[in-house]
Design an enzyme around this catalytic site. Structure first.
Site, PDB file in Angstrom:
ATOM      1  N   TYR A  22       0.826  -1.207   0.000  1.00  8.20           N
ATOM      2  CA  TYR A  22       0.000   0.000   0.000  1.00  8.20           C
ATOM      3  C   TYR A  22       0.867   1.267   0.000  1.00  8.20           C
ATOM      4  O   TYR A  22       1.832   1.386   0.753  1.00  8.20           O
ATOM      5  CB  TYR A  22      -0.929   0.040   1.221  1.00  8.20           C
ATOM      6  CG  TYR A  22      -1.717   1.327   1.300  1.00  8.20           C
ATOM      7  CD1 TYR A  22      -2.775   1.560   0.418  1.00  8.20           C
ATOM      8  CD2 TYR A  22      -1.393   2.331   2.213  1.00  8.20           C
ATOM      9  CE1 TYR A  22      -3.490   2.741   0.449  1.00  8.20           C
ATOM     10  CE2 TYR A  22      -2.100   3.517   2.256  1.00  8.20           C
ATOM     11  CZ  TYR A  22      -3.139   3.719   1.380  1.00  8.20           C
ATOM     12  OH  TYR A  22      -3.831   4.900   1.400  1.00  8.20           O
ATOM     13  N   HIS A  69      -5.223  15.782  -4.442  1.00  3.49           N
ATOM     14  CA  HIS A  69      -5.535  16.052  -3.041  1.00  3.49           C
ATOM     15  C   HIS A  69      -5.374  17.532  -2.686  1.00  3.49           C
ATOM     16  O   HIS A  69      -5.775  17.946  -1.582  1.00  3.49           O
ATOM     17  CB  HIS A  69      -4.652  15.207  -2.126  1.00  3.49           C
ATOM     18  CG  HIS A  69      -5.050  13.755  -2.074  1.00  3.49           C
ATOM     19  ND1 HIS A  69      -5.376  13.027  -3.189  1.00  3.49           N
ATOM     20  CD2 HIS A  69      -5.176  12.902  -1.032  1.00  3.49           C
ATOM     21  CE1 HIS A  69      -5.677  11.784  -2.832  1.00  3.49           C
ATOM     22  NE2 HIS A  69      -5.576  11.685  -1.523  1.00  3.49           N
ATOM     23  N   ASN A  75       0.507  12.482   4.154  1.00 11.15           N
ATOM     24  CA  ASN A  75      -0.016  11.863   5.350  1.00 11.15           C
ATOM     25  C   ASN A  75       0.633  12.480   6.577  1.00 11.15           C
ATOM     26  O   ASN A  75       1.832  12.733   6.590  1.00 11.15           O
ATOM     27  CB  ASN A  75       0.264  10.351   5.335  1.00 11.15           C
ATOM     28  CG  ASN A  75      -1.008   9.545   5.295  1.00 11.15           C
ATOM     29  OD1 ASN A  75      -2.028   9.965   5.835  1.00 11.15           O
ATOM     30  ND2 ASN A  75      -0.958   8.389   4.659  1.00 11.15           N
ATOM     31  N   TYR A 114     -15.680  36.780  43.422  1.00  9.11           N
ATOM     32  CA  TYR A 114     -14.926  35.611  42.941  1.00  9.11           C
ATOM     33  C   TYR A 114     -13.876  35.977  41.901  1.00  9.11           C
ATOM     34  O   TYR A 114     -12.813  35.356  41.828  1.00  9.11           O
ATOM     35  CB  TYR A 114     -15.892  34.603  42.312  1.00  9.11           C
ATOM     36  CG  TYR A 114     -16.722  33.795  43.270  1.00  9.11           C
ATOM     37  CD1 TYR A 114     -16.704  34.041  44.644  1.00  9.11           C
ATOM     38  CD2 TYR A 114     -17.550  32.773  42.807  1.00  9.11           C
ATOM     39  CE1 TYR A 114     -17.477  33.299  45.512  1.00  9.11           C
ATOM     40  CE2 TYR A 114     -18.329  32.025  43.663  1.00  9.11           C
ATOM     41  CZ  TYR A 114     -18.293  32.296  45.022  1.00  9.11           C
ATOM     42  OH  TYR A 114     -19.061  31.546  45.873  1.00  9.11           O
ATOM     43  N   ARG A 131     -11.049  36.969  44.131  1.00 14.57           N
ATOM     44  CA  ARG A 131     -10.679  36.021  45.177  1.00 14.57           C
ATOM     45  C   ARG A 131     -10.303  34.653  44.613  1.00 14.57           C
ATOM     46  O   ARG A 131      -9.432  33.962  45.155  1.00 14.57           O
ATOM     47  CB  ARG A 131     -11.859  35.882  46.143  1.00 14.57           C
ATOM     48  CG  ARG A 131     -11.560  35.033  47.341  1.00 14.57           C
ATOM     49  CD  ARG A 131     -12.608  35.072  48.432  1.00 14.57           C
ATOM     50  NE  ARG A 131     -13.913  35.537  48.068  1.00 14.57           N
ATOM     51  CZ  ARG A 131     -15.042  34.870  48.332  1.00 14.57           C
ATOM     52  NH1 ARG A 131     -14.994  33.679  48.909  1.00 14.57           N
ATOM     53  NH2 ARG A 131     -16.217  35.387  48.020  1.00 14.57           N
ATOM     54  N   PHE A 145      -1.988   8.539  11.436  1.00  9.46           N
ATOM     55  CA  PHE A 145      -2.459   9.800  10.872  1.00  9.46           C
ATOM     56  C   PHE A 145      -3.709  10.324  11.566  1.00  9.46           C
ATOM     57  O   PHE A 145      -4.116  11.464  11.354  1.00  9.46           O
ATOM     58  CB  PHE A 145      -2.780   9.626   9.380  1.00  9.46           C
ATOM     59  CG  PHE A 145      -3.685   8.450   9.125  1.00  9.46           C
ATOM     60  CD1 PHE A 145      -5.015   8.469   9.476  1.00  9.46           C
ATOM     61  CD2 PHE A 145      -3.171   7.292   8.547  1.00  9.46           C
ATOM     62  CE1 PHE A 145      -5.840   7.377   9.263  1.00  9.46           C
ATOM     63  CE2 PHE A 145      -3.988   6.192   8.328  1.00  9.46           C
ATOM     64  CZ  PHE A 145      -5.329   6.237   8.676  1.00  9.46           C
ATOM     65  N   GLU A 163     -12.733   5.649   5.373  1.00  7.01           N
ATOM     66  CA  GLU A 163     -12.284   6.478   6.494  1.00  7.01           C
ATOM     67  C   GLU A 163     -13.532   6.914   7.252  1.00  7.01           C
ATOM     68  O   GLU A 163     -14.054   8.014   7.066  1.00  7.01           O
ATOM     69  CB  GLU A 163     -11.467   7.650   5.949  1.00  7.01           C
ATOM     70  CG  GLU A 163     -10.201   7.145   5.250  1.00  7.01           C
ATOM     71  CD  GLU A 163      -9.686   8.051   4.148  1.00  7.01           C
ATOM     72  OE1 GLU A 163     -10.188   9.190   4.018  1.00  7.01           O
ATOM     73  OE2 GLU A 163      -8.788   7.612   3.413  1.00  7.01           O
TER      74      GLU A 163
END
Length: 514
Positions: free
Chosen positions: A54, A84, A196, A281, A284, A330, A415
């Site tokens: 792969y 991409h 990646n 507050y 404090r 990834f 995915e």
């Protein structure tokens, strides 16, 4: 000028990433070259054998079952980059992209990605010569890596797209030629190795962390100054209180506030015969609120430091056995959680600072003139800056919803669970800017409040901070155009100058525990 930082892959401290983000030059430690070359040799051997692996000689994602012929391997890598590079939106800020590049060279330099040394050296050279790829800010879901933004980075290395040079976009091929650099011609696995990874998510989260740190440290200064402006007590900062609760951040914040207020004549003036028993507050509980923010920021810092020194490529090359193994490094879930935590801390830093501004402008709470103006009615004073602070705080509340709880399937359900780390981290810069502006408004209000106590003065650290402001912004007598004053004060916060003036040695950092 500081010498360039040498990035030793896998061993870069958080402080070095901070320096890179704020502009220090950086370069990859060349000692990693043998590891990189051994990794590339494993890829060469796989190509020669022809067995399907792969990312080397197959398609990607849902197309991983498609075998790619040896003659098409170079086209495969070029295609993955160009296909991409599908981001949208305004470009990422140049400091963030420089950090992306530094993170990427440090990751690839660990010799687990199969990249050739010459390709890595090109990315390192662009970093060193100020060639910053133009990367659209939107398009990653934080799993399968930050594919789209890293594709734009890689496309620029190939001469496609653009680089920012001194803030100006220059066509990528021309920019490389002007720097005497040849465009990358990617070999097997190199496109995937460059695309990646979690480097964009991590860079954005680190940038948010570093900007949040500046707002946090400044807010300790303005919080102490507001305490003096309201003639509040430093009793709640007594170390014995915090020793009983045992939280590190709370203890350190209380110590910082004690140090900032030590020697204040304003505080000394009401140590006795003050009819008030307890402060609100927002005064404090500063150690408890800001200490919790500090602990959260440190936890996120520890996660991001680990991520920055890891390898988030896929598949990974193991030189000792010659294997290439697919996994899921990834997936940016750790970064997503860290970004969500930083968002919560930023939100609270601004929130408690705004409450102190609201207290100071209210004479019933502060004992000061209404809206901090000598002639209320004729003048509105700090009425609307407090409204602006409230608006910014509410905007941050809306942005603080966790991004990590969202997921949407991609790549035809291959995915099927993603982290949303990238946009979870991208929102942090805007949130930190909002918080810095709120703290800047508090600086203006607290300094104005202390002016009403003249001739009494605050402590030496707080007077240094007030003098820094007054060199740029005079005290408010009658109403004037307020926006420039707010811009000056906000810049003192976001630049780190306010914390430096008060004394960095007094203020804790977000460095994780050793």
């Amino acid at each position: 000028m500081s010498p360039p930082l040498l990035l030793a892959p896998g061993a870069v401290p958080l402080a070095a990433w901070r320096d890179v983000y704020f502009g220090r030059a950086a370069a990859l430690d060349p000692a990693c070259r043998p590891a990189v070359e051994r990794s590339a040799a494993v890829v060469d051997a796989i190509v020669a054998e022809g067995e399907p692996v792969y990312g080397i000689n197959t398609g990607f994602g849902k197309l991983s079952t498609v075998r790619i012929a040896a003659g098409d391997l170079a086209a495969l890598q070029r295609n993955i980059v160009l296909s991409h590079a599908a981001g949208v939106g305004a470009p990422l800020p140049a400091p963030v992209v420089r950090l992306v590049m530094a993170l990427k060279v440090a990751s690839l330099g660990q010799g687990a990605s199969g990249l050739r040394w010459d390709t890595l050296a090109l990315l390192d050279a662009c970093l060193g010569r100020g060639l910053v790829p133009v990367i659209p800010s939107k398009g990653s879901v934080g799993a399968s890596g930050d594919l789209a933004p890293l594709a734009h980075m890689t496309a620029a290395l190939m001469g496609v797209g653009a680089f920012l040079i001194d803030g100006r976009a220059v066509e990528a091929g021309a920019a490389l030629a002007a720097a005497d650099l040849a465009p990358a011609s990617l070999g097997p696995k190199e496109g995937l190795a460059l695309l990646n990874g979690t480097q964009v998510s991590t860079a954005l989260a680190l940038a948010g962390l570093f900007e949040a740190e500046r707002a946090f440290r400044a807010a300790l200064v303005t919080g102490a100054l507001a305490t003096d402006a309201a003639r509040g007590s430093d009793g709640p900062f007594d170390p014995r209180i915090h020793a009983l609760r045992r939280h590190r951040g709370q203890t350190e914040v209380a110590a910082a506030l004690r140090g900032l207020m030590a020697g204040s004549a304003i505080r000394d003036s009401h140590l006795v015969d003050d009819p008030r028993v307890q402060d609100p507050y927002c005064l404090r509980c500063q150690p408890q609120v800001m200490g919790a923010c500090l602990d959260v920021l440190r936890g996120a810092a520890a996660t991001l430091e680990t991520e920055a020194n890891g390898v988030s490529d896929n598949p990974l090359v193991f030189v000792d056995t010659g294997e290439v193994i697919s996994g899921g490094n990834f997936h940016a879930e750790p970064v997503a959680f860290a970004a969500d935590a930083i968002a919560l801390a930023i939100c609270e830093i601004g929130s408690v600072a705004e409450r102190r501004v609201a207290m100071l402008v209210d004479p019933a709470l502060s004992g000061l003139p209404a809206f901090l103006t000598p002639r209320p009615g004729l003048n509105s004073g700090f009425m609307i800056p407090q409204v602006t602070a409230a608006a910014l705080v509410s905007e941050n509340k809306q942005r603080a919803h966790p991004a990590s709880v969202d997921s949407i399937p991609t790549s035809a359900n291959q995915e099927d669970h993603v982290s949303m780390a990238t946009h979870g981290a991208r929102r942090l810069l805007g949130m930190a800017r909002n918080a810095a502006d709120v703290v800047g408004i508090e600086l203006l209000a607290a300094a104005q409040g202390c002016d009403f106590h003249a001739p009494l003065r605050s402590s030496a650290p707080l007077e240094r901070a007030r003098a820094l402001l007054r060199a740029r912004v005079p005290a408010l007598a009658d109403d004037r155009h307020f926006a420039p004053d707010m811009a000056e004060a906000g810049a003192l916060v976001s630049s780190g100058a306010l914390a430096e003036a008060a004394g960095s040695n007094l203020l804790p950092s977000v460095e994780p525990a050793p």
